[in-house]
Design a protein around this motif. Structure first.
Motif, PDB file in Angstrom:
ATOM      1  N   LYS A 131      33.846 -29.271 106.465  1.00 30.28           N
ATOM      2  CA  LYS A 131      32.977 -30.346 106.912  1.00 30.28           C
ATOM      3  C   LYS A 131      32.691 -31.268 105.748  1.00 30.28           C
ATOM      4  CE  LYS A 131      30.365 -27.469 110.074  1.00 30.28           C
ATOM      5  NZ  LYS A 131      30.654 -26.217 109.379  1.00 30.28           N
ATOM      6  N   LYS A 132      32.531 -32.523 106.044  1.00 27.98           N
ATOM      7  CA  LYS A 132      32.142 -33.474 105.006  1.00 27.98           C
ATOM      8  C   LYS A 132      30.790 -33.040 104.442  1.00 27.98           C
ATOM      9  CE  LYS A 132      31.488 -38.300 104.048  1.00 27.98           C
ATOM     10  NZ  LYS A 132      31.635 -39.678 104.429  1.00 27.98           N
ATOM     11  N   GLY A 133      30.677 -32.996 103.118  1.00 30.12           N
ATOM     12  CA  GLY A 133      29.420 -32.582 102.497  1.00 30.12           C
ATOM     13  C   GLY A 133      29.356 -31.105 102.184  1.00 30.12           C
ATOM     14  N   GLU A 134      30.309 -30.340 102.716  1.00 29.74           N
ATOM     15  CA  GLU A 134      30.373 -28.912 102.426  1.00 29.74           C
ATOM     16  C   GLU A 134      30.704 -28.701 100.944  1.00 29.74           C
ATOM     17  OE1 GLU A 134      32.798 -27.095 105.405  1.00 29.74           O
ATOM     18  OE2 GLU A 134      32.688 -25.107 104.467  1.00 29.74           O
ATOM     19  N   VAL A 135      30.208 -27.595 100.383  1.00 31.22           N
ATOM     20  CA  VAL A 135      30.444 -27.333  98.959  1.00 31.22           C
ATOM     21  C   VAL A 135      31.321 -26.098  98.805  1.00 31.22           C
ATOM     22  CG1 VAL A 135      29.353 -26.753  96.751  1.00 31.22           C
ATOM     23  CG2 VAL A 135      28.257 -28.395  98.296  1.00 31.22           C
ATOM     24  N   LEU A 136      32.345 -26.223  97.964  1.00 32.05           N
ATOM     25  CA  LEU A 136      33.242 -25.099  97.690  1.00 32.05           C
ATOM     26  C   LEU A 136      32.967 -24.571  96.290  1.00 32.05           C
ATOM     27  CD1 LEU A 136      36.654 -26.599  98.927  1.00 32.05           C
ATOM     28  CD2 LEU A 136      34.976 -25.299 100.254  1.00 32.05           C
ATOM     29  N   LYS A 137      32.994 -23.254  96.156  1.00 27.82           N
ATOM     30  CA  LYS A 137      32.924 -22.628  94.834  1.00 27.82           C
ATOM     31  C   LYS A 137      34.345 -22.282  94.430  1.00 27.82           C
ATOM     32  CE  LYS A 137      31.142 -18.603  92.421  1.00 27.82           C
ATOM     33  NZ  LYS A 137      30.945 -17.168  92.643  1.00 27.82           N
ATOM     34  N   ILE A 138      34.798 -22.878  93.354  1.00 27.38           N
ATOM     35  CA  ILE A 138      36.236 -22.869  93.075  1.00 27.38           C
ATOM     36  C   ILE A 138      36.450 -23.028  91.556  1.00 27.38           C
ATOM     37  CG2 ILE A 138      36.326 -25.356  93.567  1.00 27.38           C
ATOM     38  CD1 ILE A 138      39.026 -24.932  94.926  1.00 27.38           C
TER      39      ILE A 138
END
Lengths: 233, 82
Positions: A131-138
């Motif tokens: 989703k737009k605005g979602e945050v990934l930990k990467i």
């Protein structure tokens, strides 16, 4: 559904990509040697991280003359999906398949750590399950990830909504304090205007299993599959 | 004919390396240093090129195609007869 993982002399994330796609996610993946030019039969080509050609002259500068890059150029022109990760992103910039250039990190150090990136677009083949605005930990792991483009190029990037990922806080706030490498406007990944070529500094292949600290990278590969099988965008 | 090519970051492009060197120089007491920019020197030995105009055309082509990245770098060069 077949992924091709390009192997350049000096690639060192090719096996990680192959592992994540094949063993972890259960898709068909094969290596593509850099001397090959024919990419027919592939649905998505991955340019993995590493130090192709030893990063001589500039990261990605020499590799763009290898035969496989001619194939990648044609593949991309024909609408094929190309994902450049880390050194792969640097190669796409040097090859002119994406605009801008990479500078050395602002702190002049190699940075290897988990970061957070905010998804700026969910309508690309690479992010259609996000989703737009979602945050990934990467995780990131690079010396030259400080994205730069001149004002005119940046304006064009924004006008065509080409920024796909930005470094952010875990909550999704984009600010200088969450910018690990000095990258222009916290840019961590961009796509071309057509949306079928994506370059990103973070490594999704390194976070596809819980034991590695995050599984957020899965969604990028699964988005590609969803797109290609007609489930996603 | 030989060419010495100098590749530097464009004006306006931040040079963290130059900044770090400037800091080190000032730590050493060189307080007169206002600014430092770090670049690269590439020496090219040309084979069978005698004509200066031809050498210039060749070197500029090389710089534009490979030796400098036009997005962030400028180049200059000098030619030298052997």
């Amino acid at each position: 559904m077949k992924f091709g993982v390009v192997v350049f002399p000096g690639s060192n994330c090719d096996q990680d990509c192959h592992w994540a796609l094949g063993r972890v996610l259960g898709h068909e993946a094969e290596y593509v040697w850099y001397q090959e030019e024919d990419l027919t039969g592939l649905d998505c080509v991955i340019l993995p991280g590493g130090f192709s050609y030893g990063d001589y002259l500039r990261p990605g500068a020499l590799v763009r003359f290898s035969p496989v890059m001619e194939g990648v150029r044609r593949f991309a022109q024909g609408g094929g999906l190309v994902l450049g990760i880390c050194n792969g992103f640097q190669i796409l910039l040097e090859a002119g398949l994406l605009p801008g250039a990479m500078m050395r990190n602002k702190n002049l150090r190699f940075i290897c750590q988990y970061v957070h990136v905010r998804v700026e677009r969910s309508d690309t083949p690479f992010t259609c399950l996000l989703k737009k605005g979602e945050v990934l930990k990467i995780p990131i792991a690079h010396m030259e990830g400080n994205y730069f483009a001149d004002e005119a190029t940046l304006a064009q990037l924004k006008a065509h909504d080409q920024v796909v990922f930005r470094y952010s806080s875990p909550g999704g706030e984009v600010a200088e304090e969450y910018n690990p490498n000095g990258s222009l406007e916290n840019i961590a990944g961009i796509c071309n205007r057509e949306g079928n070529v994506l370059g990103m500094m973070p490594h999704p292949e390194r976070c596809c299993e819980a034991i590695l600290g995050s599984e957020d990278g899965r969604m990028i590969f699964e988005s590609i599959v969803a797109h290609l099988t007609g489930v996603g965008v | 004919m030989k060419a010495r090519i100098i590749v530097t970051l464009k004006r306006g492009v931040l040079d963290p390396q130059g900044k770090a060197v400037r800091g080190a120089l000032s730590n050493l007491g060189f307080n007169q240093v206002k600014n430092v920019r770090v670049g690269k020197v590439i020496d090219v030995d040309l084979n069978g090129v005698e004509d200066e105009a031809q050498a210039r055309a060749l070197i500029e082509d090389m710089c534009r195609k490979l030796l400098a990245n036009p997005v962030i770098e400028d180049f200059s060069y000098t030619l030298e007869d052997e």
